[in-house]
Design a protein around this motif. Structure first.
Motif, PDB file in Angstrom:
ATOM      1  N   THR A  22      -0.727  -5.547 -10.394  1.00 27.37           N
ATOM      2  CA  THR A  22       0.563  -6.111 -10.821  1.00 27.37           C
ATOM      3  C   THR A  22       1.674  -5.749  -9.842  1.00 27.37           C
ATOM      4  N   ASN A  23       1.756  -4.475  -9.476  1.00 31.11           N
ATOM      5  CA  ASN A  23       2.799  -4.044  -8.547  1.00 31.11           C
ATOM      6  C   ASN A  23       2.648  -4.718  -7.193  1.00 31.11           C
ATOM      7  N   GLY A  24       1.426  -4.844  -6.725  1.00 33.00           N
ATOM      8  CA  GLY A  24       1.182  -5.500  -5.444  1.00 33.00           C
ATOM      9  C   GLY A  24       1.588  -6.966  -5.468  1.00 33.00           C
ATOM     10  N   ALA A  25       1.247  -7.658  -6.553  1.00 35.77           N
ATOM     11  CA  ALA A  25       1.633  -9.067  -6.678  1.00 35.77           C
ATOM     12  C   ALA A  25       3.152  -9.206  -6.734  1.00 35.77           C
ATOM     13  N   LEU A  26       3.808  -8.306  -7.437  1.00 37.81           N
ATOM     14  CA  LEU A  26       5.272  -8.329  -7.496  1.00 37.81           C
ATOM     15  C   LEU A  26       5.893  -8.083  -6.130  1.00 37.81           C
ATOM     16  N   ILE A  27       5.345  -7.119  -5.404  1.00 36.71           N
ATOM     17  CA  ILE A  27       5.861  -6.830  -4.065  1.00 36.71           C
ATOM     18  C   ILE A  27       5.692  -8.042  -3.161  1.00 36.71           C
ATOM     19  N   GLY A  28       4.521  -8.663  -3.213  1.00 35.92           N
ATOM     20  CA  GLY A  28       4.287  -9.867  -2.414  1.00 35.92           C
ATOM     21  C   GLY A  28       5.222 -10.996  -2.812  1.00 35.92           C
ATOM     22  N   GLY A  29       5.423 -11.188  -4.117  1.00 42.38           N
ATOM     23  CA  GLY A  29       6.316 -12.235  -4.597  1.00 42.38           C
ATOM     24  C   GLY A  29       7.768 -11.990  -4.238  1.00 42.38           C
ATOM     25  N   ILE A  30       8.235 -10.769  -4.438  1.00 44.62           N
ATOM     26  CA  ILE A  30       9.620 -10.427  -4.105  1.00 44.62           C
ATOM     27  C   ILE A  30       9.854 -10.544  -2.602  1.00 44.62           C
ATOM     28  N   TYR A  31       8.892 -10.079  -1.822  1.00 41.09           N
ATOM     29  CA  TYR A  31       8.992 -10.199  -0.367  1.00 41.09           C
ATOM     30  C   TYR A  31       9.182 -11.667   0.017  1.00 41.09           C
ATOM     31  N   SER A  83       0.829  -1.202   0.000  1.00 39.11           N
ATOM     32  CA  SER A  83       0.000   0.000   0.000  1.00 39.11           C
ATOM     33  C   SER A  83       0.868   1.259   0.000  1.00 39.11           C
ATOM     34  N   ILE A  84       1.878   1.268   0.856  1.00 38.21           N
ATOM     35  CA  ILE A  84       2.770   2.437   0.938  1.00 38.21           C
ATOM     36  C   ILE A  84       3.538   2.627  -0.364  1.00 38.21           C
ATOM     37  N   CYS A  85       4.047   1.545  -0.936  1.00 37.29           N
ATOM     38  CA  CYS A  85       4.829   1.640  -2.174  1.00 37.29           C
ATOM     39  C   CYS A  85       3.982   2.074  -3.369  1.00 37.29           C
ATOM     40  N   ASN A  86       2.705   1.766  -3.347  1.00 34.79           N
ATOM     41  CA  ASN A  86       1.834   2.099  -4.475  1.00 34.79           C
ATOM     42  C   ASN A  86       1.121   3.438  -4.317  1.00 34.79           C
ATOM     43  N   LEU A  87       1.390   4.160  -3.235  1.00 37.31           N
ATOM     44  CA  LEU A  87       0.722   5.451  -3.033  1.00 37.31           C
ATOM     45  C   LEU A  87       0.994   6.439  -4.162  1.00 37.31           C
ATOM     46  N   LYS A  88       2.229   6.468  -4.669  1.00 43.23           N
ATOM     47  CA  LYS A  88       2.575   7.449  -5.689  1.00 43.23           C
ATOM     48  C   LYS A  88       2.292   6.977  -7.106  1.00 43.23           C
ATOM     49  N   LEU A  89       1.922   5.720  -7.248  1.00 42.94           N
ATOM     50  CA  LEU A  89       1.613   5.194  -8.576  1.00 42.94           C
ATOM     51  C   LEU A  89       0.131   5.409  -8.880  1.00 42.94           C
ATOM     52  N   ASN A  90      -0.169   5.604 -10.112  1.00 41.25           N
ATOM     53  CA  ASN A  90      -1.561   5.813 -10.499  1.00 41.25           C
ATOM     54  C   ASN A  90      -2.127   4.668 -11.321  1.00 41.25           C
TER      55      ASN A  90
END
Length: 109
Positions: free
Chosen positions: A57-66, A45-52
């Motif tokens: 996709t970004n959330g799934a990547l963050i979860g996967g990379i984590y 959520s914090i990482c995607n605040l500035k993205l529109n």
């Protein structure tokens, strides 16, 4: 990085609770899954605040990379690179909560 920092903080709190209370260690695996999910949700959520766009996709990547980072670190520490049902549950939970966090972060004003 944000998700990992949250996880470390939550696990430290849980370790203190385990040490100074009568909480059974049988709850450790479910608690770790819940703490991981919350950490990924917050970090995504914090990482995607500035993205529109592309919150899913970004959330799934963050979860996967984590998950990959945490799995590699824990496997190196324990020298046990095993694949089990808990690993798959953690991956699925991580990606789902990463997606939810991505959606929340992109749509938050």
């Amino acid at each position: 990085g944000i998700s990992i920092a949250f996880t470390l903080l939550f696990l430290l709190i849980y370790a203190v609770i385990l040490t100074y209370t009568n909480v059974s260690e049988q709850w450790t695996a479910p608690v770790i899954i819940v703490l991981t999910a919350i950490s990924i949700l917050a970090g995504s959520s914090i990482c995607n605040l500035k993205l529109n766009k592309n919150g899913i996709t970004n959330g799934a990547l963050i979860g996967g990379i984590y998950f990959i980072v945490i799995y590699l670190i824990s496997s190196l520490i324990t020298m046990n690179f095993s694949v089990n049902i808990q690993m798959f549950i953690t991956v699925i939970v991580g990606m789902i909560f990463g997606i939810i966090g991505g959606i929340v972060g992109v749509n938050k004003k």
